[in-house]
Design an enzyme around this catalytic site. Sequence first.
Site, PDB file in Angstrom:
ATOM      1  N   ASP A 209       0.849  -1.207   0.000  1.00 44.57           N
ATOM      2  CA  ASP A 209       0.000   0.000   0.000  1.00 44.57           C
ATOM      3  C   ASP A 209       0.881   1.252   0.000  1.00 44.57           C
ATOM      4  OD1 ASP A 209       0.230  -1.256   2.949  1.00 44.57           O
ATOM      5  OD2 ASP A 209       0.458   0.909   3.043  1.00 44.57           O
ATOM      6  N   ASP A 211       0.451   3.619   2.318  1.00 46.99           N
ATOM      7  CA  ASP A 211       0.142   4.192   3.627  1.00 46.99           C
ATOM      8  C   ASP A 211      -1.016   5.186   3.452  1.00 46.99           C
ATOM      9  OD1 ASP A 211       0.590   4.069   6.373  1.00 46.99           O
ATOM     10  OD2 ASP A 211       1.779   5.884   6.347  1.00 46.99           O
TER      11      ASP A 211
HETATM   12  N1  LIG Z   1       1.079   1.377   5.784  1.00 48.33           N
HETATM   13  C1  LIG Z   1       1.557   0.520   6.680  1.00 48.33           C
HETATM   14  N2  LIG Z   1       1.919   0.954   7.918  1.00 48.33           N
HETATM   15  C2  LIG Z   1       2.428   0.072   8.811  1.00 48.33           C
HETATM   16  N3  LIG Z   1       2.573  -1.229   8.590  1.00 48.33           N
HETATM   17  C3  LIG Z   1       2.227  -1.693   7.391  1.00 48.33           C
HETATM   18  N4  LIG Z   1       2.274  -2.930   6.872  1.00 48.33           N
HETATM   19  C4  LIG Z   1       1.811  -2.866   5.615  1.00 48.33           C
HETATM   20  N5  LIG Z   1       1.454  -1.599   5.299  1.00 48.33           N
HETATM   21  C5  LIG Z   1       1.707  -0.849   6.393  1.00 48.33           C
END
Ligand SMILES: Nc1ncnc2[nH]cnc12
Length: 287
Positions: A209, A211
């Site tokens: 992703d 975030d």
């Molecule tokens: N955006 C994110 N923040 C923290 N841990 C994660 N693991 C996978 N995506 C994450």
Amino acid sequence: MAEVKIGVIGGSGLYNMEALTDIEHIKVSTPFGDPSDDYIVGTLEGVRVAFLPRHGHGHRISPSELNFRANIYGFKTFGVEHIISVSAVGSLKEHIHPLDVVVPDQFFDRTRERVSTFFGHGLVAHIAFADPVCPNLSELIYQAAVGQGATVHKGGTYLCMEGPAFSTRGESNVYRQWGMDIIGMTNLQEAKLAREAEICYATMAMVTDYDCWHEEEEDVTVEAIIQNLMKNAELAKKVIRSVIPNISGERTCICANALQYALITDRKSIPEETKQRLDLLVGKYLK
Ligand SMILES: Nc1ncnc2[nH]cnc12
Ligand SMILES: CSC[C@H]1O[C@H](OP(=O)(O)O)[C@H](O)[C@@H]1O
């Protein structure tokens, strides 16, 4: 106990390695408490490998609750010398896309509640941690991921946050200004403890992703992470499979002797109980 030299830690979405044959489920007790689950020891590419799902089967243990010491010590009891960590991460850079792989070479600690040393109780040790992952194992993972056709980023800084809530947009933007590359909640303590245990440690970070900083992309959710990981789990397993035959028994990195100059306490003052508790890690230095 049969000697096993290679360990794999499975992160979010990777709770099993179906390709392992001749499997044994082994419960390990440690002086630091219980690991996340039984270790699954099996054969892959003719090599015995110990697998541990970091959050336990069924993903029962949150990042702040993980007993990192027990997990790493458990691997040490098998004689493990190399740990490959597989982890889901968010991207903090535009050019690091979901479904890419990153092999980070740095960590930045934003955790608050974690025990991240085996030492104390009368025995003080300061390991070198400037380069927190094993360069040799990282290179093997990088080459293997490239060989499997993945888009792979060599190096980068993994910001380790406490969680379990994801970051605020303000935090995410600050981490970007700091130059961080990826974000997760688990790898920093593992890397530190593996170094204290003189185990080579490297991470295959699977990007799931952006975030919550990206204006055109959805904010991170568990659902999106698991969906992307499911798409990438086979790749992760293939990379592990192709790394294993290339891991050599001869270690030339600093990880193998990380404690050689790290123990500062006068040997005569170390309490007997501490010596016994840490014997597996430091016994050879206290003779
Ligand atoms: N955006 C994110 N923040 C923290 N841990 C994660 N693991 C996978 N995506 C994450
Ligand atoms: C399931 S979403 C957040 C969770 O995913 C990552 O886990 P892991 O490093 O074990 O793959 C992240 O660090 C969080 O623990």
